[in-house]
Design an enzyme around this catalytic site. Structure first.
Site, PDB file in Angstrom:
ATOM      1  N   LYS A 126     -12.834 -21.734   2.508  1.00 17.39           N
ATOM      2  CA  LYS A 126     -12.709 -22.167   3.893  1.00 17.39           C
ATOM      3  C   LYS A 126     -13.514 -21.235   4.799  1.00 17.39           C
ATOM      4  O   LYS A 126     -13.476 -20.016   4.631  1.00 17.39           O
ATOM      5  CB  LYS A 126     -11.224 -22.117   4.269  1.00 17.39           C
ATOM      6  CG  LYS A 126     -10.932 -22.540   5.666  1.00 17.39           C
ATOM      7  CD  LYS A 126      -9.454 -22.374   5.995  1.00 17.39           C
ATOM      8  CE  LYS A 126      -9.298 -22.697   7.445  1.00 17.39           C
ATOM      9  NZ  LYS A 126      -8.322 -22.331   8.234  1.00 17.39           N
ATOM     10  N   LYS A 171       0.814  -1.219   0.000  1.00 19.27           N
ATOM     11  CA  LYS A 171       0.000   0.000   0.000  1.00 19.27           C
ATOM     12  C   LYS A 171       0.844   1.263   0.000  1.00 19.27           C
ATOM     13  O   LYS A 171       0.308   2.370   0.052  1.00 19.27           O
ATOM     14  CB  LYS A 171      -0.893   0.016   1.251  1.00 19.27           C
ATOM     15  CG  LYS A 171      -1.987  -1.026   1.223  1.00 19.27           C
ATOM     16  CD  LYS A 171      -2.864  -0.880   2.461  1.00 19.27           C
ATOM     17  CE  LYS A 171      -3.963  -1.920   2.489  1.00 19.27           C
ATOM     18  NZ  LYS A 171      -4.421  -2.157   3.875  1.00 19.27           N
ATOM     19  N   LYS A 181     -13.729 -16.083   9.624  1.00 18.23           N
ATOM     20  CA  LYS A 181     -14.287 -14.781   9.972  1.00 18.23           C
ATOM     21  C   LYS A 181     -13.841 -13.738   8.947  1.00 18.23           C
ATOM     22  O   LYS A 181     -14.615 -12.863   8.566  1.00 18.23           O
ATOM     23  CB  LYS A 181     -13.792 -14.396  11.378  1.00 18.23           C
ATOM     24  CG  LYS A 181     -14.418 -13.134  11.921  1.00 18.23           C
ATOM     25  CD  LYS A 181     -13.989 -12.882  13.359  1.00 18.23           C
ATOM     26  CE  LYS A 181     -12.555 -12.386  13.428  1.00 18.23           C
ATOM     27  NZ  LYS A 181     -12.375 -11.112  14.121  1.00 18.23           N
TER      28      LYS A 181
END
Ligand code: TRP
Length: 332
Positions: A200, A119, A203
């Site tokens: 998979k 970034k 979260k």
């Protein structure tokens, strides 16, 4: 004497069925043949969770989740990391034996640095010292309790190797076995649990089924599983369908064979397969959900269980710190 199994559970998110089949169930199975010490790694969670209400509810929720899933606090020493101040003394002791370069090589830190590089940010942007020294604190968690084995996912193996290196450096320096060297146990035959989108369950992908979803939500999430556009009549390959892969986790061998046959025969649509999955999942999860709700409704009782676990854990922890103090010359 039984060997000691220890693992830490970081309360950074709501438990989902991937955690249940990938970590909770296998760790609870191990608890029948080891002296198990399982703890809520709340100070590890503090590195990322800065909202106090969120952190305390995650700590309670994850602790209640393990109890609801069958952890027996009479058999397993179950406690919160933050209740064991010896952890933080051992962590300081170990830091003196931990090369800075070892921390530079830790996967989580390296990934953060790489992401910053991509970034165009400063390499250490957003990296706190808790993340940087995470492996030292984790080594302290493990070594404190004379752990023989540490059941973890493969992503944690590097951390266990670091704990071995650090404990080894202490023993080498003092020419005696001050600290026990732990071994990782990777659950080999644990199935990868697919998420709603087929990747998979995780979260970070936002594709999870929370372990304690109320019945209606459970059904809704299952109905949301992504499928292809194969028409109803067409025969289908069960092993390529995440509905079936999830079904296998909950169903008996006969039920699996029977649903697989219906897939292969054709004439069954995805909606029907999802109904079967919902029935099997709800059958297994209903009693867990009820226990979870009862535990969450009694926070005083839950805190008492954790405090009793801490009371059993602390003398063990104190003995390890004492051994280090004696060996090192800190105790005069
Ligand atoms: N790092 C582990 C995870 O993210 C959690 C953890 C903290 C742990 N301390 C531990 C695991 C000690 C095993 C042993 O899942």
């Amino acid at each position: 004497m039984k060997k000691i199994s220890l693992t830490g559970i970081k309360p950074t998110g709501e438990l989902h069925i991937g955690n249940y089949f990938g970590a909770i169930k296998p760790a609870l199975e191990l608890a029948s043949s080891y002296d198990a010490r399982y703890f809520i790694a709340d100070y590890h969670a503090l590195n990322t969770i800065k909202d106090p209400t969120e952190l305390s509810s995650l700590i309670r929720g994850v602790a209640a989740g393990w109890l609801a899933a069958g952890l027996d606090p009479e058999k397993v020493i179950f406690y919160r990391q933050s209740s064991i101040p010896e952890t933080f003394e051992l962590s300081t002791q170990l830091a003196a034996f931990t090369p800075k370069g070892l921390m530079n090589r830790a996967h989580a830190y390296k990934a953060a640095v790489q992401e910053n590089g991509e970034k165009g940010n400063d390499p250490d942007a957003g990296v706190n010292m808790g993340l940087y020294t995470y492996p030292v604190l984790m080594a302290a968690d493990i070594i404190l309790f004379d752990s023989d084995v540490v059941p973890v996912g493969s992503d944690q193996v590097q951390h266990i190797e670091m704990a071995q290196d650090i404990a080894g450096a202490v023993n080498y320096n003092y020419k005696q076995e001050v600290l026990k060297i732990p071994q990782a146990v990777i659950q080999q035959n644990v199935a990868v649990v697919p998420g709603l989108d087929g990747r998979k369950m995780s979260k970070s992908y936002g594709n999870t089924i929370p372990l304690f979803s109320p019945e209606k939500q459970l059904r809704k999430l299952i109905m949301r599983i992504v499928t292809n556009s194969q028409p109803l009549e067409e025969p289908k390959e069960p092993e390529q369908s995440q509905i079936y892969l999830l079904y296998k986790l909950f169903a008996t061998a006969e039920e699996q064979a029977s649903l697989a046959a219906r897939y292969r025969a054709g004439g069954m649509g995805w909606g029907e397969a999802k109904e079967e999955l919902f029935r099997a999942a709800n059958r297994e999860l209903s009693p867990l959900r009820e226990r979870y709700e009862a535990i969450m409704a009694d926070p005083v009782g839950l805190d008492r269980i954790l405090a009793e676990g801490a009371a059993k854990a602390r003398p063990i922890a104190a003995a390890t710190v004492k051994r280090f103090r004696k060996a090192s010359g800190i105790d005069l």
